[in-house]
Design a protein around this motif. Sequence first.
Motif, mmCIF file in Angstrom:
data_model
loop_
_atom_site.group_PDB
_atom_site.id
_atom_site.type_symbol
_atom_site.label_atom_id
_atom_site.label_comp_id
_atom_site.label_asym_id
_atom_site.label_seq_id
_atom_site.Cartn_x
_atom_site.Cartn_y
_atom_site.Cartn_z
ATOM 1 N N SER A 192 6.929 -32.066 -57.806
ATOM 2 C CA SER A 192 5.849 -31.137 -57.464
ATOM 3 C C SER A 192 4.480 -31.769 -57.707
ATOM 4 O O SER A 192 3.576 -31.643 -56.874
ATOM 5 C CB SER A 192 5.967 -29.850 -58.278
ATOM 6 O OG SER A 192 7.186 -29.211 -58.009
ATOM 7 N N ILE A 193 4.325 -32.430 -58.833
ATOM 8 C CA ILE A 193 3.049 -33.076 -59.137
ATOM 9 C C ILE A 193 2.767 -34.190 -58.137
ATOM 10 O O ILE A 193 1.636 -34.365 -57.678
ATOM 11 C CB ILE A 193 3.038 -33.623 -60.591
ATOM 12 C CG1 ILE A 193 3.088 -32.457 -61.579
ATOM 13 C CG2 ILE A 193 1.823 -34.505 -60.849
ATOM 14 C CD1 ILE A 193 1.941 -31.467 -61.468
ATOM 15 N N LEU B 36 7.344 -20.116 -54.420
ATOM 16 C CA LEU B 36 8.410 -20.969 -54.959
ATOM 17 C C LEU B 36 9.447 -20.215 -55.795
ATOM 18 O O LEU B 36 10.645 -20.461 -55.640
ATOM 19 C CB LEU B 36 7.828 -22.135 -55.749
ATOM 20 C CG LEU B 36 7.212 -23.246 -54.905
ATOM 21 C CD1 LEU B 36 6.571 -24.301 -55.795
ATOM 22 C CD2 LEU B 36 8.222 -23.870 -53.973
ATOM 23 N N LEU C 290 1.473 -32.577 -55.112
ATOM 24 C CA LEU C 290 0.110 -32.100 -55.336
ATOM 25 C C LEU C 290 -0.898 -33.240 -55.207
ATOM 26 O O LEU C 290 -1.921 -33.110 -54.523
ATOM 27 C CB LEU C 290 0.012 -31.446 -56.717
ATOM 28 C CG LEU C 290 -1.348 -30.877 -57.100
ATOM 29 C CD1 LEU C 290 -1.767 -29.772 -56.145
ATOM 30 C CD2 LEU C 290 -1.291 -30.365 -58.531
ATOM 31 N N PHE D 18 9.467 -30.731 -61.606
ATOM 32 C CA PHE D 18 8.060 -30.797 -61.993
ATOM 33 C C PHE D 18 7.392 -32.062 -61.464
ATOM 34 O O PHE D 18 6.318 -32.005 -60.850
ATOM 35 C CB PHE D 18 7.926 -30.722 -63.518
ATOM 36 C CG PHE D 18 6.507 -30.890 -63.993
ATOM 37 C CD1 PHE D 18 5.591 -29.863 -63.846
ATOM 38 C CD2 PHE D 18 6.102 -32.072 -64.585
ATOM 39 C CE1 PHE D 18 4.281 -30.022 -64.283
ATOM 40 C CE2 PHE D 18 4.802 -32.234 -65.021
ATOM 41 C CZ PHE D 18 3.889 -31.213 -64.866
ATOM 42 N N LEU E 167 -3.541 -23.496 -52.284
ATOM 43 C CA LEU E 167 -2.249 -23.980 -52.765
ATOM 44 C C LEU E 167 -1.516 -22.894 -53.544
ATOM 45 O O LEU E 167 -0.290 -22.875 -53.584
ATOM 46 C CB LEU E 167 -2.420 -25.231 -53.623
ATOM 47 C CG LEU E 167 -2.957 -26.454 -52.893
ATOM 48 C CD1 LEU E 167 -3.203 -27.592 -53.876
ATOM 49 C CD2 LEU E 167 -2.037 -26.895 -51.781
ATOM 50 N N ASN E 168 -2.259 -21.970 -54.148
ATOM 51 C CA ASN E 168 -1.631 -20.880 -54.897
ATOM 52 C C ASN E 168 -0.737 -20.027 -54.007
ATOM 53 O O ASN E 168 0.259 -19.472 -54.473
ATOM 54 C CB ASN E 168 -2.689 -20.015 -55.582
ATOM 55 C CG ASN E 168 -3.351 -20.745 -56.726
ATOM 56 O OD1 ASN E 168 -2.781 -21.658 -57.310
ATOM 57 N ND2 ASN E 168 -4.555 -20.355 -57.039
ATOM 58 N N THR E 169 -1.099 -19.915 -52.726
ATOM 59 C CA THR E 169 -0.260 -19.165 -51.791
ATOM 60 C C THR E 169 1.116 -19.801 -51.696
ATOM 61 O O THR E 169 2.135 -19.112 -51.725
ATOM 62 C CB THR E 169 -0.916 -19.134 -50.395
ATOM 63 O OG1 THR E 169 -2.210 -18.554 -50.518
ATOM 64 C CG2 THR E 169 -0.082 -18.342 -49.419
ATOM 65 N N ILE E 170 1.149 -21.108 -51.625
ATOM 66 C CA ILE E 170 2.420 -21.819 -51.523
ATOM 67 C C ILE E 170 3.180 -21.764 -52.840
ATOM 68 O O ILE E 170 4.378 -21.497 -52.862
ATOM 69 C CB ILE E 170 2.191 -23.281 -51.076
ATOM 70 C CG1 ILE E 170 1.680 -23.298 -49.634
ATOM 71 C CG2 ILE E 170 3.469 -24.110 -51.215
ATOM 72 C CD1 ILE E 170 1.260 -24.650 -49.141
ATOM 73 N N THR E 171 2.478 -22.002 -53.942
ATOM 74 C CA THR E 171 3.185 -22.013 -55.230
ATOM 75 C C THR E 171 3.736 -20.642 -55.586
ATOM 76 O O THR E 171 4.753 -20.545 -56.255
ATOM 77 C CB THR E 171 2.292 -22.538 -56.368
ATOM 78 O OG1 THR E 171 1.124 -21.728 -56.473
ATOM 79 C CG2 THR E 171 1.890 -23.987 -56.123
ATOM 80 N N SER E 172 3.105 -19.572 -55.117
ATOM 81 C CA SER E 172 3.594 -18.233 -55.450
ATOM 82 C C SER E 172 4.903 -17.892 -54.753
ATOM 83 O O SER E 172 5.627 -17.004 -55.200
ATOM 84 C CB SER E 172 2.537 -17.172 -55.126
ATOM 85 O OG SER E 172 2.366 -17.053 -53.722
#
Length: 122
Positions: free
Chosen positions: A61-62, A93, A65, A58, A86-91
Amino acid sequence: MVPTPLVGGPEALMLYAGSRPAFEKYETTLKALAGQAAHLGEDHALAAVYDLSMLDFFYASISGLVHAFALAREDKVAATALAPYLNTITSILPPIAAGMATAIAKGHGADDWASTIEALKG
């Protein structure tokens, strides 16, 4: 494993280790504190190992970010403009984590991306 406002909710996670019978006896009460109450095993240290490992992921990751927003800001890109992408990358993971875990379980190193990609394929 959640911010304090989420404690008691269904998305809250609490990790337990130690006596399985004791966990089972109080599981209903424990789930009132966190909808997801996970017993990890008899070894009392396991809850701390999971906790520290998850927090390491976590916090790294932060940090990434914050760095991404700072990098974008230097070229006048607003954080609000970058965030949806960024949601594309986080999805991706979750499948990467699962694939890497499978590759590691098969004896490959965490840095063995070829094995991870193969594990992701099926």
